[in-house]
Design a protein around this motif. Structure first.
Motif, PDB file in Angstrom:
ATOM      1  N   LEU A  37       0.820  -1.217   0.000  1.00 18.32           N
ATOM      2  CA  LEU A  37       0.000   0.000   0.000  1.00 18.32           C
ATOM      3  C   LEU A  37       0.851   1.264   0.000  1.00 18.32           C
ATOM      4  O   LEU A  37       0.379   2.345   0.344  1.00 18.32           O
ATOM      5  N   ILE A  40      -0.154   4.712  -1.529  1.00 16.36           N
ATOM      6  CA  ILE A  40      -1.274   5.461  -0.960  1.00 16.36           C
ATOM      7  C   ILE A  40      -0.732   6.447   0.068  1.00 16.36           C
ATOM      8  O   ILE A  40      -0.089   6.060   1.040  1.00 16.36           O
ATOM      9  N   VAL A 141      -7.472   2.289  -0.801  1.00 18.23           N
ATOM     10  CA  VAL A 141      -7.267   1.004  -0.133  1.00 18.23           C
ATOM     11  C   VAL A 141      -8.219  -0.041  -0.710  1.00 18.23           C
ATOM     12  O   VAL A 141      -7.826  -1.185  -0.989  1.00 18.23           O
ATOM     13  N   LYS A 144      -7.227  -1.605  -3.939  1.00 19.65           N
ATOM     14  CA  LYS A 144      -6.146  -2.585  -3.841  1.00 19.65           C
ATOM     15  C   LYS A 144      -6.597  -3.889  -3.181  1.00 19.65           C
ATOM     16  O   LYS A 144      -6.117  -4.971  -3.541  1.00 19.65           O
ATOM     17  N   ILE A 178     -14.281  -2.232   2.772  1.00 24.12           N
ATOM     18  CA  ILE A 178     -13.362  -1.279   3.398  1.00 24.12           C
ATOM     19  C   ILE A 178     -14.204  -0.116   3.921  1.00 24.12           C
ATOM     20  O   ILE A 178     -14.941   0.518   3.164  1.00 24.12           O
ATOM     21  N   VAL A 187      -8.813   2.654   9.148  1.00 27.51           N
ATOM     22  CA  VAL A 187      -9.388   1.734   8.167  1.00 27.51           C
ATOM     23  C   VAL A 187      -9.939   0.492   8.867  1.00 27.51           C
ATOM     24  O   VAL A 187      -9.256  -0.130   9.685  1.00 27.51           O
ATOM     25  N   ILE A 205      -2.821   3.018   7.561  1.00 26.73           N
ATOM     26  CA  ILE A 205      -2.267   3.086   6.214  1.00 26.73           C
ATOM     27  C   ILE A 205      -0.829   3.555   6.352  1.00 26.73           C
ATOM     28  O   ILE A 205      -0.572   4.706   6.692  1.00 26.73           O
ATOM     29  N   PHE A 215      -0.547  -2.926   6.998  1.00 23.37           N
ATOM     30  CA  PHE A 215      -0.913  -4.082   6.181  1.00 23.37           C
ATOM     31  C   PHE A 215       0.075  -5.221   6.386  1.00 23.37           C
ATOM     32  O   PHE A 215      -0.312  -6.384   6.531  1.00 23.37           O
TER      33      PHE A 215
END
Length: 299
Positions: A37, A40, A141, A144, A178, A187, A205, A215
């Motif tokens: 990620l 982002i 997000v 993806k 999400i 998130v 994130i 992640f």
């Protein structure tokens, strides 16, 4: 086992605090998960368009945001409210310092937020406003992750009502949604587990795995079982449920509980003894690399 004692809290003479070895720590090179990620990122207020949306996540908004013009009669901000960005202007505080003040609207109501940690002229980024989540970042997000399959690394899950439930590490999950999270973790990742149950986890994130809820610290892109085919089914079941058992190796215990927060070592006349300490109070005792005691020095 007779241990040479000497006044250390573990009762082991010459016990010393050591760091994890090079092999015991992950390499410094970023993994595929850490990069997943990485594209982002938040946007500075200098490029926000009037009307940019933010979602209120948490009920502290009434403390952090000052009502400027309230037409509805409702001076409070509640979780799920939508705020629209109006503009940024400079204000002079009682101490003489100048700060950026951000104005937002909720219908005909207006609120302002002054980021006290920013000096005059410093930009404010869309992920730096406490209690607000940037839906543009959520959409990135989702683009993806939505509909994809991953293997989850944490056992801290939530059910559909937001209650904490014990999950299974390394379970195969499919992302189904999400959403906006909370003030700390912006998130919320909804998923279906291998049993068909709907669960969720909260995520930050970030571009690296240094954050406990990035992640990379929540998901893997490939099946971890394939990398550990030598582990017995019994021990793998323990690992998935976050449990350790006498006779497990250091690698198996690390898979089950993660890296220890503190490592100590000691010895007797024949064996080396390694002690792993965890924040929850768990202490694992290894003799020659095999788990021989849990929360108690092995005999």
């Amino acid at each position: 086992m007779m241990l040479i004692c000497g006044g250390c809290f573990t009762g082991i003479e010459s016990t010393k605090k050591i760091g994890l070895s090079r092999e015991e720590r992950k390499t410094l090179a970023p993994t595929a998960e850490e990069l997943y990620l990485s594209e982002i990122s938040s946007m500075p207020d200098s490029v926000w368009a009037r009307g940019k949306r933010f979602i209120v996540a948490g009920d502290r908004g009434s403390v952090l945001f000052e009502p400027r013009k309230i037409v509805s009669g409702n001076y409070s901000l509640s979780t799920g409210d939508t705020l629209l960005y109006i503009d940024t202007h400079r204000v002079t505080l009682p101490d003489g310092s100048r700060k950026s003040s951000l104005r937002f609207s909720r219908g005909e109501d207006e609120f302002s937020y002054v980021p006290y940690s920013k000096n005059d002229g410093q930009v404010v980024r869309s992920d730096e406003i406490p209690g607000l989540v940037d839906p543009d970042m959520l959409e990135e997000v989702a683009s993806k992750m939505l509909g994809n399959t991953y293997w989850i690394l944490t056992s801290v899950w939530e059910d559909s009502d937001g209650n904490k439930v014990e999950g299974r590490r390394f379970d195969k999950v499919e992302v189904t949604g999400i959403e906006a999270g909370n003030m700390i973790f912006p998130v919320k990742v909804d998923f279906r587990d291998s049993k068909g149950e709907r669960r969720s986890v909260l995520m930050n994130i970030g571009q690296t795995g240094t954050d406990s809820r990035s992640f990379a610290n929540l998901f893997r892109l490939s099946d971890p079982r394939a990398d550990h085919s030598s582990i017995s089914e019994v021990n793998w079941k323990n690992i998935m449920n976050g449990k350790v058992a006498i006779g497990m190796t250091k690698d198996e215990c690390r898979l089950a509980k993660g890296n220890p927060s503190d490592v100590n070592t000691g010895h007797d006349y024949q064996h080396s003894l390694l002690i792993w300490n965890y924040p929850d109070g768990t202490m694992l005792y290894f003799v020659d690399g095999i788990l021989r005691g849990i929360n108690a020095i092995p005999n």
